[in-house]
Design a protein around this motif. Sequence first.
Motif, PDB file in Angstrom:
ATOM      1  N   VAL A  45      29.527  -8.683  50.743  1.00 30.03           N
ATOM      2  CA  VAL A  45      29.191 -10.115  50.839  1.00 30.03           C
ATOM      3  C   VAL A  45      30.237 -10.938  50.085  1.00 30.03           C
ATOM      4  O   VAL A  45      30.713 -11.971  50.574  1.00 30.03           O
ATOM      5  CB  VAL A  45      27.773 -10.382  50.284  1.00 30.03           C
ATOM      6  N   TYR A  75      14.947 -18.382  45.742  1.00 28.00           N
ATOM      7  CA  TYR A  75      16.106 -18.397  44.829  1.00 28.00           C
ATOM      8  C   TYR A  75      15.864 -17.471  43.643  1.00 28.00           C
ATOM      9  O   TYR A  75      16.728 -16.673  43.275  1.00 28.00           O
ATOM     10  CB  TYR A  75      16.349 -19.829  44.343  1.00 28.00           C
ATOM     11  N   LEU A  78      15.403 -13.507  44.898  1.00 26.20           N
ATOM     12  CA  LEU A  78      16.526 -12.762  45.486  1.00 26.20           C
ATOM     13  C   LEU A  78      17.591 -12.422  44.454  1.00 26.20           C
ATOM     14  O   LEU A  78      17.830 -13.176  43.518  1.00 26.20           O
ATOM     15  CB  LEU A  78      17.190 -13.605  46.587  1.00 26.20           C
ATOM     16  N   TYR A  81      23.667 -11.663  45.308  1.00 27.73           N
ATOM     17  CA  TYR A  81      24.371 -11.613  46.594  1.00 27.73           C
ATOM     18  C   TYR A  81      23.423 -11.733  47.790  1.00 27.73           C
ATOM     19  O   TYR A  81      23.869 -12.065  48.888  1.00 27.73           O
ATOM     20  CB  TYR A  81      25.247 -10.357  46.678  1.00 27.73           C
ATOM     21  N   ARG A  82      22.154 -11.472  47.603  1.00 31.88           N
ATOM     22  CA  ARG A  82      21.200 -11.758  48.689  1.00 31.88           C
ATOM     23  C   ARG A  82      21.093 -13.269  48.892  1.00 31.88           C
ATOM     24  O   ARG A  82      20.964 -13.744  50.018  1.00 31.88           O
ATOM     25  CB  ARG A  82      19.838 -11.136  48.393  1.00 31.88           C
ATOM     26  N   VAL A  85      24.300 -14.197  50.935  1.00 31.69           N
ATOM     27  CA  VAL A  85      24.366 -13.879  52.366  1.00 31.69           C
ATOM     28  C   VAL A  85      23.456 -14.825  53.157  1.00 31.69           C
ATOM     29  O   VAL A  85      23.777 -15.213  54.282  1.00 31.69           O
ATOM     30  CB  VAL A  85      24.056 -12.387  52.628  1.00 31.69           C
ATOM     31  N   ARG A  86      22.354 -15.232  52.565  1.00 33.36           N
ATOM     32  CA  ARG A  86      21.487 -16.223  53.224  1.00 33.36           C
ATOM     33  C   ARG A  86      22.198 -17.563  53.360  1.00 33.36           C
ATOM     34  O   ARG A  86      22.126 -18.223  54.386  1.00 33.36           O
ATOM     35  CB  ARG A  86      20.181 -16.420  52.435  1.00 33.36           C
ATOM     36  N   ILE A  88      25.521 -18.058  53.398  1.00 30.48           N
ATOM     37  CA  ILE A  88      26.630 -17.925  54.355  1.00 30.48           C
ATOM     38  C   ILE A  88      26.105 -18.017  55.783  1.00 30.48           C
ATOM     39  O   ILE A  88      26.638 -18.766  56.607  1.00 30.48           O
ATOM     40  CB  ILE A  88      27.377 -16.586  54.130  1.00 30.48           C
ATOM     41  N   ALA A  89      25.038 -17.276  56.066  1.00 31.99           N
ATOM     42  CA  ALA A  89      24.512 -17.278  57.435  1.00 31.99           C
ATOM     43  C   ALA A  89      24.029 -18.673  57.828  1.00 31.99           C
ATOM     44  O   ALA A  89      24.321 -19.159  58.928  1.00 31.99           O
ATOM     45  CB  ALA A  89      23.374 -16.264  57.553  1.00 31.99           C
ATOM     46  N   SER A  90      23.315 -19.345  56.944  1.00 36.74           N
ATOM     47  CA  SER A  90      22.766 -20.642  57.337  1.00 36.74           C
ATOM     48  C   SER A  90      23.862 -21.693  57.483  1.00 36.74           C
ATOM     49  O   SER A  90      23.811 -22.529  58.383  1.00 36.74           O
ATOM     50  CB  SER A  90      21.663 -21.098  56.369  1.00 36.74           C
ATOM     51  N   LEU A  92      27.049 -21.080  58.360  1.00 40.02           N
ATOM     52  CA  LEU A  92      27.820 -20.792  59.582  1.00 40.02           C
ATOM     53  C   LEU A  92      27.033 -21.171  60.838  1.00 40.02           C
ATOM     54  O   LEU A  92      27.611 -21.623  61.833  1.00 40.02           O
ATOM     55  CB  LEU A  92      28.233 -19.311  59.624  1.00 40.02           C
TER      56      LEU A  92
END
Lengths: 113, 93, 192
Positions: A45, A75, A78, A81-82, A85-86, A88-90, A92
Amino acid sequence: MSNDVPADLADQVPRAMHDLGGVPRFLCEAVDTAPHALDDFDREVDAIRQILGAKGVMSVDELRRGIEALPEDVYHRLSYYRRWVRSIASILIEKGVISEAALRAHATSRGGR
Amino acid sequence: MTGQLAPGTRVRVRLDWPETRGPCHIRTPYYVRGQEGVIHRALGRFRNPEKLAFARPAEELALYHVRFDLRRIWPEADADLLVELFESWLEAA
Amino acid sequence: MILKDLDERDILNGLRALLAEKGIADAAEIAARIAATDAANPGQGAAMVARAWTDPGFRALMLADGTKAAEAMGIPMRGLPPLGVLENVPGLHHLVVCTLCSCYPRAVLGYPPFWYKSAAYRAKAVRTPRALLREFGTELPADIAIRVVDSTADYRWMVLPERPAGTEGWDAARLAAIVREGDMIGVTIPSV
């Protein structure tokens, strides 16, 4: 000189959950000073975030905004790094770099590690 | 405040709470809002993170190391503090 | 929150596949980046500290421009945030924190340690710093002032600790071996 904000006034304003300086609920929590090794998930990640930044796909400021937009319970639940990644995905998906449907399709196909 | 601020200049951090008005990204910690401090050092000019966070065109702003007496924020703190703050958050004190 | 029903490992699987498909990042690129990131470690910062203790010219450079000093040691800094160096002097001790996230001088120290990212560390550093240091086994004499540095924006900060007594005549390699990660953030103090 005596115009400092009284702490009781400031404490009446809601605080963002990531803005942790001096927050009372964490003052009585011991700091876990033991070493915690990163795992493959964490490293990957981190590397992906760096590549997205270097290529101008997504900035570190956007990463932080995405983390700060997580629900407070998520928040704090997690791992570091969890959260990343959440975010980054949201981000993008929001920017249209990827679609949620495509991500879902690939998420369940379990390519790689 | 704009224009180069010299070390020793007294400043106050704007008493503002953008996080109460909707989605935002700010790098000025809650606990220094409204507090009075002193310019410690100019750190250069950097793009405004409040706009970068939304991928908007972001102007460059002067960034300063501002020094505060933490005891004036929390009597138990027994330390002073340096925080990087953008000129857009600083007012004359 | 979107993707609420997905585990973060599944989200990573999806991202990895899509970034490869779109030509943004492939497996080899990610592996190379992981290797480069893993290579950064506190030994690099320790080598800078040891050189500053033995080379006045380097010390001056490090305090004036941490990025240039790191580059002079062969540490890659291109495209990374500027490095600022906080000099501990008799009577003044620096402690670095990022209360908003986890900004850390990764180029010279590597990945931030777990405690640096924790809510307890971030909350306490600016409010009860002396007690926080005790959690790391550091008892700072009352006549040494603490200056907390909240790393909120574009710089990354490391501490240049004071050279401990009892190291007279040591060369830089021997000095570097006593400098720990926490010494360069200010939670601990080098000793022999």
